[in-house]
Design a protein around this motif. Sequence first.
Motif, PDB file in Angstrom:
ATOM      1  N   LEU A  95       0.830  -1.206   0.000  1.00  0.00           N
ATOM      2  CA  LEU A  95       0.000   0.000   0.000  1.00  0.00           C
ATOM      3  C   LEU A  95       0.865   1.257   0.000  1.00  0.00           C
ATOM      4  CD1 LEU A  95      -2.942   0.975   0.121  1.00  0.00           C
ATOM      5  CD2 LEU A  95      -2.640   1.218   2.573  1.00  0.00           C
ATOM      6  N   VAL A  96       1.850   1.268   0.919  1.00  0.00           N
ATOM      7  CA  VAL A  96       2.735   2.431   0.989  1.00  0.00           C
ATOM      8  C   VAL A  96       3.497   2.584  -0.329  1.00  0.00           C
ATOM      9  CG1 VAL A  96       4.738   3.426   2.154  1.00  0.00           C
ATOM     10  CG2 VAL A  96       2.939   2.315   3.491  1.00  0.00           C
ATOM     11  N   ILE A 126       1.212   4.101  -2.969  1.00  0.00           N
ATOM     12  CA  ILE A 126       0.932   5.518  -2.750  1.00  0.00           C
ATOM     13  C   ILE A 126       2.168   6.380  -2.988  1.00  0.00           C
ATOM     14  CG2 ILE A 126       0.195   7.224  -1.055  1.00  0.00           C
ATOM     15  CD1 ILE A 126      -1.439   4.964   0.243  1.00  0.00           C
ATOM     16  N   SER A 127       3.327   5.862  -2.547  1.00  0.00           N
ATOM     17  CA  SER A 127       4.513   6.718  -2.651  1.00  0.00           C
ATOM     18  C   SER A 127       4.922   6.931  -4.104  1.00  0.00           C
ATOM     19  CB  SER A 127       5.669   6.150  -1.835  1.00  0.00           C
ATOM     20  OG  SER A 127       5.951   4.859  -2.285  1.00  0.00           O
ATOM     21  N   LEU A 157       3.028   7.821  -6.308  1.00  0.00           N
ATOM     22  CA  LEU A 157       2.308   9.004  -6.793  1.00  0.00           C
ATOM     23  C   LEU A 157       3.286  10.150  -6.989  1.00  0.00           C
ATOM     24  CD1 LEU A 157      -0.966   9.248  -4.691  1.00  0.00           C
ATOM     25  CD2 LEU A 157      -0.783   9.175  -7.162  1.00  0.00           C
ATOM     26  N   PRO A 195      -2.023   4.348  -8.866  1.00  0.00           N
ATOM     27  CA  PRO A 195      -2.028   4.378  -7.406  1.00  0.00           C
ATOM     28  C   PRO A 195      -3.294   5.052  -6.869  1.00  0.00           C
ATOM     29  CG  PRO A 195      -0.073   5.485  -8.294  1.00  0.00           C
ATOM     30  CD  PRO A 195      -0.911   5.106  -9.447  1.00  0.00           C
ATOM     31  N   THR A 196      -3.732   6.106  -7.526  1.00  0.00           N
ATOM     32  CA  THR A 196      -4.934   6.815  -7.079  1.00  0.00           C
ATOM     33  C   THR A 196      -6.117   5.852  -7.031  1.00  0.00           C
ATOM     34  OG1 THR A 196      -4.113   8.643  -8.402  1.00  0.00           O
ATOM     35  CG2 THR A 196      -6.281   8.902  -7.439  1.00  0.00           C
ATOM     36  N   PHE A 231      -5.835   3.252  -4.199  1.00  0.00           N
ATOM     37  CA  PHE A 231      -6.044   3.883  -2.901  1.00  0.00           C
ATOM     38  C   PHE A 231      -7.521   4.211  -2.672  1.00  0.00           C
ATOM     39  CE2 PHE A 231      -5.970   7.671  -0.093  1.00  0.00           C
ATOM     40  CZ  PHE A 231      -5.476   7.036   1.029  1.00  0.00           C
ATOM     41  N   GLN A 290      -9.868   2.567   0.289  1.00  0.00           N
ATOM     42  CA  GLN A 290     -10.555   3.383   1.298  1.00  0.00           C
ATOM     43  C   GLN A 290     -12.051   3.103   1.296  1.00  0.00           C
ATOM     44  OE1 GLN A 290      -7.629   4.007   2.718  1.00  0.00           O
ATOM     45  NE2 GLN A 290      -8.707   5.768   3.580  1.00  0.00           N
ATOM     46  N   SER A 325      -9.894  13.063  -4.476  1.00  0.00           N
ATOM     47  CA  SER A 325      -8.624  12.566  -4.994  1.00  0.00           C
ATOM     48  C   SER A 325      -7.762  13.690  -5.568  1.00  0.00           C
ATOM     49  CB  SER A 325      -8.849  11.503  -6.051  1.00  0.00           C
ATOM     50  OG  SER A 325      -9.160  12.112  -7.268  1.00  0.00           O
TER      51      SER A 325
END
Lengths: 298, 274
Positions: B107-108, B111-112, B114, B149-150, B153, B157, B270
């Motif tokens: 997950l990290v 996101i990273s 991005l 990634p967006t 994520f 959520q 977003s």
Amino acid sequence: MATGTATMKPGKRKKKFQLTPYLFVLPNFLIFSIFIIVPTIMGFIYSFNEYDGLNPMEFIGIENYMNVFTNEMFWSALGKTALYAAIVVPLIYCLSLAVAMLLIQEIRLKGFFRAIFYWPTMISFIIVGLTWKWIFGDLGILNYILSLFGADTIPFLSSPFYANLSVIIATVWSRLGFFMVIFMAGLQAIPGDYYEAAHLDGASKLRSFWSITLPLLKPTSFLVIMISLIDAFKSYPLMFALTGGGPGRETTFIVQYIYEVGFMRQELGVASAMSVVLFVIISLFTILQFRLAKGGAV
Amino acid sequence: MEMKSSAKWIVYVFLFALSLLWIFPVIWVLLSSLKTTPDLYSFPPKFWPEPLTFEHYFNAFEKGNFGVYFLNSAIVTVSSTVLLLLINSMAGFALAKYRFKGDTVLLVGFISTLMIPLEVIMIPIFTVISFLGLYNNLLSIIIPPAATPTGVFLMRQYLLTVPDELLEAARMDGASEWKIYWSIILPIAKPILAVLAIFSFMWRWDDFLWPLIGISDPSLYTIQLALSNFIGEYNVDWGSLLAMSIITMVPVLVVFMMFQRYFVKGMVTSGMKG
């Protein structure tokens, strides 16, 4: 929008090894690794090699970086990008905040206005560039309007100053709506009681703006500034369509320059070193954002 | 908040003036595209197209190959969006509803990235695409941008809010994990899938950089690539160019009208144009 807490995961099924979740993540992970992670690593490796894409790579240490640091064209393109950012970011910030503040009021035709300002953000940069090229051109409507007022025609796209101005106008036009929406969300999150209390205390509108709106809008402001700043540093298609990077190299910004060095001059190593430098700059801004935003809990 | 009526007037005048400024460029392009060629280049410019003609629209399709570019863009946009919805929802589901080794790292990691702008890795991406034999293949602009990634994520959520009991109950009934994803998770995720579909549509339809890296054969050009190529030509056929621009805006406008609500909400959560 639905969100949840990160701790809401089932704990029951974690005892034995499960293949299922990995299979679910796999397609995304594969594509992602192949087209984002691997190129990132490769770009870093390229930057320490001499490479033209055809002949084998040759390790040359930091020579590419030395080359980049002494390359005037690179710094000039970067400087122009920075100047463009320094003008565009505050402009977008002020204008989109102003429009957002008006459009969260009880105003007739609110939806209509919102749609109008938002609409250009959906148009591709190529078409934005084309549209404004048609307007700014020598035979364009803008020069005609000027001539109606008895003014001389202006070479909007062929004089350095006006070419930059044109690029800035087109950028603000195409991005205002996007940031307006973000600001509207931020403004709506500010409790109305604050303003009422200030009003009862005899505070003026301007005073409320300085002492309530701006401070409470801090996280949104950071978000807007950072996104628009990073956007500015990556911009390229709009200029490409509007001015072609000209006149001369006047509106050739950093990404276009890297593209030219990499794909037209085939100097992949040098271009990669430039990309690394640009990446570091963008990362610094992003890290700065996280640091600064901490103060105001996004 | 209430305003004094004089203040209200100023606000309306300001808003009308500004929105006129905002809508004018597109209207000007639209009107221009309906003019005859001599009128198009006449100075002073005529405001209304008189006589009105659709010749540039026909020209764009007949001589300008616009039909091919439009079709290419449609293929890319639709298939990339379908792929994005499928793989992002799968990944989002796994990251929201399973506990497994490396889930946080993944997950990290997602996101990273991005933070990695496509613009700074376009050169090695080109190498990868060539190496895989995808250069000059529409797959090079369909597959890579689908793993956003967006998207992952947002999906995660959203799916965190789905109660575990629902999945447990299905498992009791003997449903396979795939079946749970397909017939429970996907229907629940419809709103967020809609948001992502809209984003993906816009991203791909408007995209310039992926096609620029992956395609050089003119028969595979997307609209954006074709337009940018026409601009570079010496004798720019403004008539066709303007007509193409107008047609190109239509699908986005339709999507915008249909999903306005989602858009504004989705933008706020977003906040990316990528």
